[in-house]
Motif scaffolding. Structure first.
Motif, PDB file in Angstrom:
ATOM      1  N   PRO A   1      25.072   2.852 -18.837  1.00 50.05           N
ATOM      2  CA  PRO A   1      25.328   1.468 -19.269  1.00 50.05           C
ATOM      3  C   PRO A   1      26.205   1.471 -20.521  1.00 50.05           C
ATOM      4  CG  PRO A   1      22.933   1.968 -19.282  1.00 50.05           C
ATOM      5  CD  PRO A   1      23.640   3.213 -18.880  1.00 50.05           C
ATOM      6  N   LEU A   2      26.961   0.412 -20.701  1.00 47.52           N
ATOM      7  CA  LEU A   2      27.815   0.322 -21.889  1.00 47.52           C
ATOM      8  C   LEU A   2      27.002   0.409 -23.175  1.00 47.52           C
ATOM      9  CD1 LEU A   2      30.314  -2.549 -20.959  1.00 47.52           C
ATOM     10  CD2 LEU A   2      30.717  -0.059 -20.971  1.00 47.52           C
ATOM     11  N   ALA A   3      27.593   1.027 -24.178  1.00 47.33           N
ATOM     12  CA  ALA A   3      26.972   1.049 -25.503  1.00 47.33           C
ATOM     13  C   ALA A   3      27.140  -0.322 -26.156  1.00 47.33           C
ATOM     14  CB  ALA A   3      27.635   2.116 -26.364  1.00 47.33           C
ATOM     15  N   ILE A   4      26.290  -0.610 -27.114  1.00 46.40           N
ATOM     16  CA  ILE A   4      26.443  -1.806 -27.940  1.00 46.40           C
ATOM     17  C   ILE A   4      27.415  -1.460 -29.054  1.00 46.40           C
ATOM     18  CG2 ILE A   4      25.281  -3.073 -29.788  1.00 46.40           C
ATOM     19  CD1 ILE A   4      23.018  -3.650 -28.156  1.00 46.40           C
ATOM     20  N   ASP A   5      28.302  -2.387 -29.336  1.00 45.60           N
ATOM     21  CA  ASP A   5      29.330  -2.120 -30.338  1.00 45.60           C
ATOM     22  C   ASP A   5      28.859  -2.513 -31.744  1.00 45.60           C
ATOM     23  OD1 ASP A   5      31.642  -1.054 -31.011  1.00 45.60           O
ATOM     24  OD2 ASP A   5      32.934  -2.541 -30.037  1.00 45.60           O
ATOM     25  N   ILE A   6      27.626  -2.154 -32.044  1.00 45.91           N
ATOM     26  CA  ILE A   6      27.037  -2.460 -33.347  1.00 45.91           C
ATOM     27  C   ILE A   6      26.460  -1.172 -33.926  1.00 45.91           C
ATOM     28  CG2 ILE A   6      25.156  -3.693 -34.540  1.00 45.91           C
ATOM     29  CD1 ILE A   6      25.417  -5.962 -32.541  1.00 45.91           C
ATOM     30  N   SER A   7      26.919  -0.809 -35.121  1.00 47.77           N
ATOM     31  CA  SER A   7      26.288   0.301 -35.843  1.00 47.77           C
ATOM     32  C   SER A   7      25.267  -0.284 -36.796  1.00 47.77           C
ATOM     33  CB  SER A   7      27.321   1.074 -36.654  1.00 47.77           C
ATOM     34  OG  SER A   7      28.347   1.556 -35.812  1.00 47.77           O
TER      35      SER A   7
ATOM     36  N   CYS B   1      18.426   0.009 -26.528  1.00 55.14           N
ATOM     37  CA  CYS B   1      19.384  -1.106 -26.492  1.00 55.14           C
ATOM     38  C   CYS B   1      20.830  -0.631 -26.444  1.00 55.14           C
ATOM     39  CB  CYS B   1      19.187  -2.002 -27.708  1.00 55.14           C
ATOM     40  SG  CYS B   1      17.625  -2.901 -27.675  1.00 55.14           S
ATOM     41  N   GLY B   2      21.069   0.670 -26.628  1.00 53.39           N
ATOM     42  CA  GLY B   2      22.435   1.174 -26.531  1.00 53.39           C
ATOM     43  C   GLY B   2      23.180   1.253 -27.849  1.00 53.39           C
ATOM     44  N   VAL B   3      22.457   1.205 -28.965  1.00 57.69           N
ATOM     45  CA  VAL B   3      23.102   1.433 -30.264  1.00 57.69           C
ATOM     46  C   VAL B   3      23.433   2.921 -30.358  1.00 57.69           C
ATOM     47  CG1 VAL B   3      22.785   1.376 -32.779  1.00 57.69           C
ATOM     48  CG2 VAL B   3      21.798  -0.442 -31.345  1.00 57.69           C
ATOM     49  N   LYS B   4      24.640   3.266 -30.798  1.00 56.38           N
ATOM     50  CA  LYS B   4      25.027   4.678 -30.813  1.00 56.38           C
ATOM     51  C   LYS B   4      25.193   5.267 -32.201  1.00 56.38           C
ATOM     52  CE  LYS B   4      24.884   5.031 -26.347  1.00 56.38           C
ATOM     53  NZ  LYS B   4      23.616   5.560 -25.786  1.00 56.38           N
ATOM     54  N   ASP B   5      25.161   4.440 -33.233  1.00 54.62           N
ATOM     55  CA  ASP B   5      25.233   4.976 -34.599  1.00 54.62           C
ATOM     56  C   ASP B   5      24.194   4.307 -35.476  1.00 54.62           C
ATOM     57  OD1 ASP B   5      27.465   6.977 -35.196  1.00 54.62           O
ATOM     58  OD2 ASP B   5      28.435   5.522 -33.864  1.00 54.62           O
ATOM     59  N   ILE B   6      23.258   5.103 -35.957  1.00 56.04           N
ATOM     60  CA  ILE B   6      22.196   4.598 -36.822  1.00 56.04           C
ATOM     61  C   ILE B   6      22.191   5.425 -38.096  1.00 56.04           C
ATOM     62  CG2 ILE B   6      19.727   4.071 -37.002  1.00 56.04           C
ATOM     63  CD1 ILE B   6      19.589   4.350 -33.930  1.00 56.04           C
ATOM     64  N   HIS B   7      22.335   4.741 -39.216  1.00 57.78           N
ATOM     65  CA  HIS B   7      22.300   5.411 -40.519  1.00 57.78           C
ATOM     66  C   HIS B   7      21.051   4.970 -41.262  1.00 57.78           C
ATOM     67  CE1 HIS B   7      26.561   6.715 -40.253  1.00 57.78           C
ATOM     68  NE2 HIS B   7      26.685   5.610 -39.532  1.00 57.78           N
TER      69      HIS B   7
ATOM     70  N   LYS C   1      17.922   4.317 -18.779  1.00 54.90           N
ATOM     71  CA  LYS C   1      18.856   4.891 -17.798  1.00 54.90           C
ATOM     72  C   LYS C   1      20.230   5.202 -18.393  1.00 54.90           C
ATOM     73  CE  LYS C   1      18.407   1.712 -14.489  1.00 54.90           C
ATOM     74  NZ  LYS C   1      18.542   1.187 -13.130  1.00 54.90           N
ATOM     75  N   ASP C   2      20.189   5.743 -19.598  1.00 53.41           N
ATOM     76  CA  ASP C   2      21.415   6.045 -20.328  1.00 53.41           C
ATOM     77  C   ASP C   2      21.435   7.565 -20.560  1.00 53.41           C
ATOM     78  OD1 ASP C   2      23.632   5.919 -21.998  1.00 53.41           O
ATOM     79  OD2 ASP C   2      22.718   4.607 -23.478  1.00 53.41           O
ATOM     80  N   THR C   3      22.615   8.157 -20.600  1.00 50.37           N
ATOM     81  CA  THR C   3      22.692   9.597 -20.880  1.00 50.37           C
ATOM     82  C   THR C   3      23.317   9.899 -22.241  1.00 50.37           C
ATOM     83  OG1 THR C   3      24.895   9.822 -19.899  1.00 50.37           O
ATOM     84  CG2 THR C   3      23.015  10.128 -18.410  1.00 50.37           C
ATOM     85  N   GLN C   4      23.875   8.887 -22.889  1.00 46.00           N
ATOM     86  CA  GLN C   4      24.695   9.118 -24.080  1.00 46.00           C
ATOM     87  C   GLN C   4      23.854   9.128 -25.354  1.00 46.00           C
ATOM     88  OE1 GLN C   4      28.087   9.745 -23.458  1.00 46.00           O
ATOM     89  NE2 GLN C   4      27.257   9.699 -21.366  1.00 46.00           N
ATOM     90  N   LEU C   5      23.725  10.286 -25.968  1.00 48.32           N
ATOM     91  CA  LEU C   5      22.916  10.418 -27.189  1.00 48.32           C
ATOM     92  C   LEU C   5      23.462   9.547 -28.309  1.00 48.32           C
ATOM     93  CD1 LEU C   5      22.552  14.317 -27.357  1.00 48.32           C
ATOM     94  CD2 LEU C   5      20.745  12.696 -26.730  1.00 48.32           C
ATOM     95  N   PRO C   6      22.575   8.850 -29.013  1.00 51.12           N
ATOM     96  CA  PRO C   6      23.030   8.174 -30.237  1.00 51.12           C
ATOM     97  C   PRO C   6      23.171   9.200 -31.358  1.00 51.12           C
ATOM     98  CG  PRO C   6      20.664   7.883 -29.968  1.00 51.12           C
ATOM     99  CD  PRO C   6      21.144   8.649 -28.748  1.00 51.12           C
ATOM    100  N   ARG C   7      23.965   8.840 -32.352  1.00 53.34           N
ATOM    101  CA  ARG C   7      24.102   9.687 -33.547  1.00 53.34           C
ATOM    102  C   ARG C   7      23.219   9.082 -34.643  1.00 53.34           C
ATOM    103  NH1 ARG C   7      28.529   9.123 -30.611  1.00 53.34           N
ATOM    104  NH2 ARG C   7      28.835   7.030 -31.457  1.00 53.34           N
TER     105      ARG C   7
ATOM    106  N   PRO D   1      34.012  -4.719 -33.414  1.00 54.56           N
ATOM    107  CA  PRO D   1      32.814  -3.915 -33.669  1.00 54.56           C
ATOM    108  C   PRO D   1      32.149  -4.390 -34.960  1.00 54.56           C
ATOM    109  CG  PRO D   1      34.736  -2.512 -33.292  1.00 54.56           C
ATOM    110  CD  PRO D   1      35.233  -3.906 -33.379  1.00 54.56           C
ATOM    111  N   ARG D   2      30.865  -4.246 -35.033  1.00 50.63           N
ATOM    112  CA  ARG D   2      30.143  -4.675 -36.221  1.00 50.63           C
ATOM    113  C   ARG D   2      29.304  -3.530 -36.779  1.00 50.63           C
ATOM    114  NH1 ARG D   2      28.367  -8.224 -31.996  1.00 50.63           N
ATOM    115  NH2 ARG D   2      29.728  -6.657 -31.137  1.00 50.63           N
ATOM    116  N   ILE D   3      29.042  -3.637 -38.066  1.00 48.68           N
ATOM    117  CA  ILE D   3      28.082  -2.734 -38.690  1.00 48.68           C
ATOM    118  C   ILE D   3      27.142  -3.613 -39.501  1.00 48.68           C
ATOM    119  CG2 ILE D   3      29.687  -2.211 -40.605  1.00 48.68           C
ATOM    120  CD1 ILE D   3      28.356   0.617 -40.649  1.00 48.68           C
ATOM    121  N   ILE D   4      25.850  -3.459 -39.268  1.00 50.22           N
ATOM    122  CA  ILE D   4      24.872  -4.363 -39.863  1.00 50.22           C
ATOM    123  C   ILE D   4      23.873  -3.553 -40.683  1.00 50.22           C
ATOM    124  CG2 ILE D   4      23.113  -6.125 -39.396  1.00 50.22           C
ATOM    125  CD1 ILE D   4      24.545  -6.724 -36.788  1.00 50.22           C
ATOM    126  N   ALA D   5      23.684  -3.962 -41.930  1.00 53.95           N
ATOM    127  CA  ALA D   5      22.727  -3.283 -42.809  1.00 53.95           C
ATOM    128  C   ALA D   5      21.462  -4.128 -42.930  1.00 53.95           C
ATOM    129  CB  ALA D   5      23.342  -3.055 -44.188  1.00 53.95           C
TER     130      ALA D   5
END
Lengths: 253, 253
Positions: free
Chosen positions: B82-88, B109-115, B149-155, B205-209
């Protein structure tokens, strides 16, 4: 605790209430007010205003339980709870720990009607859990109202039989509402639709049904459709119930 | 487990992999396939397709661990995550149990970057928790990918010092993104705005703190603003971090 919630029965005719237990302990240990400080306080199912701290007895060796005495300033009270969300939820009962978290997050978000229902894939033992006693549910609700600065109790219903509920009660509950059931297959409406298409869903109250792990069975979907529910697709991902509910509230509130 | 996730290293040149442990047990006890059945399988950071069950050894007295042998059918593999969410997300580290739940729900939910970052109100002890070891985090991520059902590891990144991260790294990370920090006071944008106003936020794309319990302190908000973040109001309610994140993903994804 962003709001100190008081029961009307707790204070006397001068608006004075003495708290012991969890709230007193939190006030003493986290808020740490001085005598005379004013704290944000609300009355369960009532108004929000300020309460003056008139006595504090922290717990110590001599004093097992902390106590805090507050005087509600009735001139500050106003009907200022945050608005409720105009979405009712019908949720196949998840395992009790998850149900408790869902009660918490729905209360936090301002959902005021939650119906937990049975379904073919709900484990029977879930219904027996002491975590779902009236008292435990009420405790969770209070914590979440305190968190979200709300005083208005949600109504939480448990319906142990699917068919009588869906056939006899649900059509009445759903009357005048846009009724949707989250369902991955052949959905009539898709949550990933453009914002303006979803905007149509926001013009009236809604009632949203969410199935158990593994989903509602086709027979259950049929009965829900007969009760007026349209299927709502959530895209290719399959979410746990505790994820999908706040996600749906975000999308549709 | 809605998708059986396999590591590329697990199978031989004929596409055959023998699983033991959690996945084998789940296949034996929940999916209960017959030999020859085809299961939905995905390769970590790779494609999704079908795997044929070629051997099953349930656990029994003689056999302590269940094992299942699968043959990936390479003709069925395609890039169909499934498509990733374009939100870090940039999240002040909550207590480790909550952090683990957040890693789970974001992955679902498909978030791929979590800091995860430090903040004045983050308890120092949180950084030492064994729950946040690389291995434990990876286990949680796999469970959530299997769920959705996603294969793409988040960072997933951990930044133990607030100021160097926000001043030196964050401007680069936020470059080309709409950067928002959830903040209850004097917010520039409000989440309860009309859908068409929020629609503007969805074109890039968004980045939300998101701050800790009690919020970022004013100095931290200032540094975030200097790093290009606008304040985002969430309305009168105060949410726990595990509620607000899926709610924001629902609103803004």
């Amino acid at each position: 605790m962003n709001l100190i919630l008081l029961n009307k029965k707790e204070f006397d005719s001068n608006g004075i209430a003495t708290l012991v237990g969890r709230r007193a302990q939190h006030i003493c240990e986290v808020i740490k007010p001085a005598i005379g400080d004013r704290l944000k306080a609300g009355i369960i199912d009532g108004d929000i205003g300020e309460a003056e701290v008139i006595a504090i007895e922290p717990s110590d060796k001599a004093n097992e339980q902390a106590s805090v005495t507050l005087r509600i300033d009735s001139s500050t009270l106003s009907n200022s709870s945050p608005l409720a969300i105009d979405i009712s939820l019908v949720i196949a009962l998840p395992r009790p720990k998850v149900a408790r978290r869902i009660i918490g997050l729905c209360t936090e978000c301002g959902v005021k009607d939650i119906h937990f229902i049975n379904s073919y894939r709900v484990e029977k033992s879930f219904w027996q859990s002491p975590l779902l006693s009236d008292d435990k549910v009420h405790q969770q609700v209070l914590l979440s109202l305190e968190q979200s600065k709300d005083t208005q109790l949600p109504r939480i219903h448990f319906h142990k039989r699917f068919k009588p509920f869906v056939e006899d009660q649900l059509p009445q509950i759903a009357k005048g509402k846009q009724a949707l059931v989250a369902h991955p297959y052949n959905a009539k409406i898709n949550i990933d639709s453009r914002a303006d298409e979803l905007a149509d869903l926001k013009t009236q109250p809604r009632i949203i049904a969410v199935g158990p792990e593994g989903g509602f069975i086709p027979y259950e979907i049929e009965l829900l459709q007969q009760a007026g529910f349209d299927t709502l697709g959530l895209g290719p991902r399959i979410y746990r119930v505790e994820t999908v509910i706040p996600l749906l509230l975000g999308k549709l509130a």
